[in-house]
Design a protein around this motif. Structure first.
Motif, PDB file in Angstrom:
ATOM      1  N   CYS A  29       0.844  -1.185   0.000  1.00 26.99           N
ATOM      2  CA  CYS A  29       0.000   0.000   0.000  1.00 26.99           C
ATOM      3  C   CYS A  29       0.885   1.241   0.000  1.00 26.99           C
ATOM      4  CB  CYS A  29      -0.939   0.010   1.197  1.00 26.99           C
ATOM      5  SG  CYS A  29      -0.146   0.431   2.748  1.00 26.99           S
TER       6      CYS A  29
ATOM      7  N   ALA B   7       1.090   4.813   1.953  1.00 25.89           N
ATOM      8  CA  ALA B   7       0.608   5.555   3.119  1.00 25.89           C
ATOM      9  C   ALA B   7       1.354   6.886   3.115  1.00 25.89           C
ATOM     10  CB  ALA B   7       0.863   4.777   4.404  1.00 25.89           C
TER      11      ALA B   7
ATOM     12  N   ARG C 195      -5.168  11.824  -0.353  1.00 28.36           N
ATOM     13  CA  ARG C 195      -5.339  10.572  -1.086  1.00 28.36           C
ATOM     14  C   ARG C 195      -5.535  10.780  -2.590  1.00 28.36           C
ATOM     15  NH1 ARG C 195      -8.087   6.941  -3.463  1.00 28.36           N
ATOM     16  NH2 ARG C 195      -7.982   4.759  -2.919  1.00 28.36           N
TER      17      ARG C 195
ATOM     18  N   ILE D 127      -3.645   5.078   1.418  1.00 27.30           N
ATOM     19  CA  ILE D 127      -4.158   5.892   2.515  1.00 27.30           C
ATOM     20  C   ILE D 127      -3.478   7.248   2.401  1.00 27.30           C
ATOM     21  CG2 ILE D 127      -4.304   6.242   5.015  1.00 27.30           C
ATOM     22  CD1 ILE D 127      -4.285   3.207   5.325  1.00 27.30           C
TER      23      ILE D 127
ATOM     24  N   LYS E  55      -2.852   2.469  10.691  1.00 25.36           N
ATOM     25  CA  LYS E  55      -4.102   2.321   9.938  1.00 25.36           C
ATOM     26  C   LYS E  55      -3.884   1.406   8.729  1.00 25.36           C
ATOM     27  CE  LYS E  55      -7.840   4.893   7.784  1.00 25.36           C
ATOM     28  NZ  LYS E  55      -8.538   6.163   7.726  1.00 25.36           N
ATOM     29  N   ALA E  56      -2.747   1.547   8.071  1.00 29.01           N
ATOM     30  CA  ALA E  56      -2.433   0.687   6.924  1.00 29.01           C
ATOM     31  C   ALA E  56      -2.312  -0.768   7.362  1.00 29.01           C
ATOM     32  CB  ALA E  56      -1.146   1.157   6.250  1.00 29.01           C
ATOM     33  N   CYS E  57      -1.656  -1.001   8.495  1.00 29.79           N
ATOM     34  CA  CYS E  57      -1.537  -2.374   9.002  1.00 29.79           C
ATOM     35  C   CYS E  57      -2.909  -2.956   9.307  1.00 29.79           C
ATOM     36  CB  CYS E  57      -0.667  -2.395  10.259  1.00 29.79           C
ATOM     37  SG  CYS E  57       1.087  -2.096   9.957  1.00 29.79           S
TER      38      CYS E  57
ATOM     39  N   LYS F  94      -5.816  -2.067   8.020  1.00 27.79           N
ATOM     40  CA  LYS F  94      -6.557  -2.288   6.780  1.00 27.79           C
ATOM     41  C   LYS F  94      -6.047  -3.526   6.033  1.00 27.79           C
ATOM     42  CE  LYS F  94      -8.460   0.143   2.862  1.00 27.79           C
ATOM     43  NZ  LYS F  94      -8.783   1.434   2.298  1.00 27.79           N
TER      44      LYS F  94
END
Length: 136
Positions: free
Chosen positions: A27, A29, A34, A54, A71-73, A75
């Motif tokens: 992803c 981040a 965005r 993100i 938050k990325a982890c 998601k």
């Protein structure tokens, strides 16, 4: 940018191919909003390599706070200690470190001091050097 797209740093596409071939979720981040990040990734021809993006407009606290990486982890459904952040900025290194996420530093325009570099799990010169870190 409009006509040619962004410059893609050497080894980035090959690194993403490596991660995708090993079924590693990827992803972006970024502290940038965005929509701008998505446009840059799309124009760079890299959108198909990422599971999600993100942007900074999707979080409350910007780097060096670890919120965006955590938050990325979440998601990606990956524990922070099992994730890895590839980062060039000082605030990104600090954010990953604060989130207990291993970080590989790929410096861009600024070389970091030894105190900051000590926070990185690894330091490489270019993205082309990252796959060797995973060789078994």
């Amino acid at each position: 940018m409009e006509s040619e797209g962004p410059g893609v740093k050497p080894g980035i596409e090959e690194l993403l191919i490596f991660f995708n071939s090993h079924k590693v979720k990827c992803c972006v981040a970024s502290s940038t909003p965005r929509k701008s990040v998505a446009l840059t990734v799309e124009r760079g021809g890299l959108m198909g390599y990422f599971d999600f993006i993100i942007g900074g407009d999707e979080i409350i606290n910007s780097k060096p706070d670890p919120e965006i990486f955590l938050k990325a982890c979440e998601k990606a459904d990956v524990a922070a200690g099992e994730a890895i952040v590839l980062e060039d900025s000082e605030n990104g290194l600090l954010a990953a470190n604060a989130g207990d996420i291993p970080v590989v530093c790929i410096p861009d325009m600024k070389q970091h001091g030894e105190d900051l570099m000590a926070k990185a799990a690894a330091f490489v010169t270019t993205a082309e050097d990252v796959p060797a870190l995973f060789a078994t």
